[in-house]
Design an enzyme around this catalytic site. Structure first.
Site, mmCIF file in Angstrom:
data_model
loop_
_atom_site.group_PDB
_atom_site.id
_atom_site.type_symbol
_atom_site.label_atom_id
_atom_site.label_comp_id
_atom_site.label_asym_id
_atom_site.label_seq_id
_atom_site.Cartn_x
_atom_site.Cartn_y
_atom_site.Cartn_z
ATOM 1 N N VAL A 54 0.832 -1.204 0.000
ATOM 2 C CA VAL A 54 0.000 0.000 0.000
ATOM 3 C C VAL A 54 0.866 1.253 0.000
ATOM 4 C CG1 VAL A 54 -1.713 1.329 1.301
ATOM 5 C CG2 VAL A 54 -1.913 -1.155 1.148
ATOM 6 N N ASP A 73 10.505 3.329 6.508
ATOM 7 C CA ASP A 73 10.153 1.965 6.911
ATOM 8 C C ASP A 73 11.187 1.480 7.917
ATOM 9 O OD1 ASP A 73 8.193 -0.340 5.385
ATOM 10 O OD2 ASP A 73 9.738 -1.080 6.729
ATOM 11 N N THR A 123 -2.282 -4.277 9.278
ATOM 12 C CA THR A 123 -3.238 -4.525 10.364
ATOM 13 C C THR A 123 -3.751 -5.954 10.210
ATOM 14 O OG1 THR A 123 -4.928 -3.444 8.991
ATOM 15 C CG2 THR A 123 -3.972 -2.149 10.782
ATOM 16 N N THR A 158 -6.246 -0.497 7.128
ATOM 17 C CA THR A 158 -7.593 -1.005 7.395
ATOM 18 C C THR A 158 -7.787 -1.173 8.900
ATOM 19 O OG1 THR A 158 -7.664 -2.176 5.284
ATOM 20 C CG2 THR A 158 -9.181 -2.911 7.003
ATOM 21 N N CYS A 298 -7.331 -8.559 2.234
ATOM 22 C CA CYS A 298 -8.518 -7.711 2.399
ATOM 23 C C CYS A 298 -9.793 -8.527 2.605
ATOM 24 C CB CYS A 298 -8.674 -6.799 1.177
ATOM 25 S SG CYS A 298 -7.357 -5.571 1.017
ATOM 26 N N ARG A 369 1.681 -14.331 0.809
ATOM 27 C CA ARG A 369 1.066 -14.132 2.118
ATOM 28 C C ARG A 369 -0.451 -14.289 2.018
ATOM 29 N NH1 ARG A 369 2.627 -8.265 3.434
ATOM 30 N NH2 ARG A 369 1.836 -8.107 1.301
#
Length: 468
Positions: A54, A73, A123, A158, A298, A369
């Protein structure tokens, strides 16, 4: 090579407060939208915290719109690769990440140089299906400890409704020693990234934006409106924007759960699911959803955010939870289809060799993932079936570690009893089944999870064909 960032100090002497900041931002926003013939000037510096699937496209998008961008990061390996000009997501290009307007760093002090900080950290869901907001809290503490007064912080991760106010803002205030809404400002804009989809990038999809006040909303809307060609939707509150994100994917999860359950029911009736969906699809208001594995970051995750928050308020959303249960059962169903296909072909399970094609969670991407293919493999392993895998996009070594599976470097069908087409990358949908059939063992099976192969073509090539 991208430039590095030298250590900087917090600019505490330059901090603005209260309404001064809003007035400053209002005039600054006008400058941001200023057009000088065909060239847009961008005077603000934006720091993107979290350079994953993202954050990195977001940093690149702002830089391509002529903003100065800091990419921060905590992962030194990721930052070093980006400094070397390597696209770490596979969704962009090396050229895109080499933009001279992006400075990649692990030095949190660089955050103090930014007027806007966008947080795009993971998240995930814990083992008990509760949302894990520890990354948001940690990022908030880091940003708060370094940001200057007057900074606007926008969360893109999210979260469940209320998280920005209940988790992020306290974390920012704790280390900043400042008050949100007075000394700094906060907004929320849910990410809508679609890996592997070139037609729906940052600039192509309407961006939902929100702010803790109307003035902050105006500011955030103007910022994103300058880089999103499709425009912005101003949510009336942060909570509405937070909820909109998880509702988008919960809706999809429920619709897929319906067709997944339908496919199992129709299989018991000996009725072809694809033929049923094709017939039903001739009605003008029928929604086109296909059965299959539901992986990724998602769709199989966001419903838990909504149901968790709802349960906190005393209401258990049973339909959302049932949709998740149905979709989580599909890997076992695919494994069952594979076992039945092998039995139909008179194969002894413990002597069977099965090749799994496609290991990533969706076609066209190499991200392993949250791939539900791993659950299919785990179930088949219980029957002592010899399994090998191949994915033309995913990293082979990462696939071996992720799935504990023999992963081929070069695709070979020699001697396999069955193929499970789990993720239909383009390379697989164009296969010559006649040629492949000659390499396989006698009477081979083909389990086509997504229905990407023509059944008649598979039958003509000598396969026992099964699909979800």
């Amino acid at each position: 090579m991208t430039p590095t960032i030298s250590d900087t100090e917090n600019r505490s002497d330059d901090r603005l407060h209260g309404h001064q900041v809003l007035e400053h931002r209002s005039s600054e926003a006008t400058t941001l939208e200023h057009v000088d013939e065909d060239h847009h000037t961008r005077e603000a510096t934006i720091c993107v915290v979290g350079l994953g699937y993202v954050g990195l496209p977001l940093a690149v998008g702002f830089a391509q719109s002529d903003y100065q961008v800091i990419g921060y990061d905590v992962d030194e390996s990721t930052v070093e690769q980006l400094k070397d000009g390597e696209d770490t997501t596979g969704d962009l290009t090396d050229e895109a990440v080499q933009n001279d307007d992006i400075s990649y760093t692990t030095n949190a002090s660089a955050i103090s140089d930014a007027e806007y900080v966008v947080i795009a950290v993971p998240t995930p869901i814990q083992d008990d299906d509760r949302p894990d907001l520890s990354y948001v809290e940690s990022a908030g503490q880091t940003v708060g400890s370094k940001m200057s007064a007057g900074t606007t912080v926008v969360l893109e991760s999210t979260v469940y409704p209320g998280s920005t106010r209940e988790v992020l803002i306290p974390a920012l205030e704790e280390t900043a020693g400042m008050t949100a809404g007075e000394d700094f400002f906060v907004g929320y804009s849910p990410e809508r990234a679609t890996p592997g989809d070139e037609e729906h990038g940052l600039s192509d999809v309407v961006k939902v934006v929100s702010g803790q006040t109307e003035a902050v909303l105006d500011d955030v809307a103007e910022l994103y409106g300058s880089v999103v060609d499709a425009g912005v939707h101003r949510a009336p509150s942060i909570e509405v924007a937070e909820a909109s994100k998880v509702v988008e994917n919960t809706q999809r999860d429920l619709n897929i759960a319906f067709v997944n359950e339908l496919s199992v029911a129709l299989e018991h009736m000996n009725v072809d699911t694809q033929e049923v969906l094709e017939a039903a699809g001739t009605k003008w208001n029928f929604h086109d959803y296909q059965p299959g594995l539901v992986g990724g970051h998602c769709i199989p995750v966001d419903p838990y955010f909504l149901s968790y928050r709802s349960a906190q308020e005393g209401f258990e959303p049973e339909l959302m939870q049932m949709g998740r249960k149905v979709n989580e059962s599909m890997p076992a169903h695919v494994a069952d289809l594979t076992i039945k296909a092998l039995n139909t072909c008179h194969k002894t399970l413990r002597d069977s060799r099965v090749l799994v094609l496609g290991l990533s969670y969706k076609p066209g991407v190499g991200d392993l993932r949250s791939s539900k293919v791993s659950n299919v493999i785990d179930t088949l392993n219980e029957y002592d079936i010899h399994l090998e895998g191949f994915d033309p996009i995913a990293n082979h070594e990462a696939a071996r570690e992720t799935f504990n599976l023999d992963v081929q470097e070069q695709l070979s069908f020699e001697g396999f009893d069955a193929i499970v087409l789990a993720t239909p990358h383009d390379e697989f949908t164009e296969m010559d089944l006649e040629a492949i059939g000659s390499e396989l063992a006698d009477d081979p099976a083909l389990v086509d999870v997504a229905g990407a192969i023509d059944e008649d073509e598979a039958a003509d090539a000598g396969f026992t064909y099964r699909r979800v």
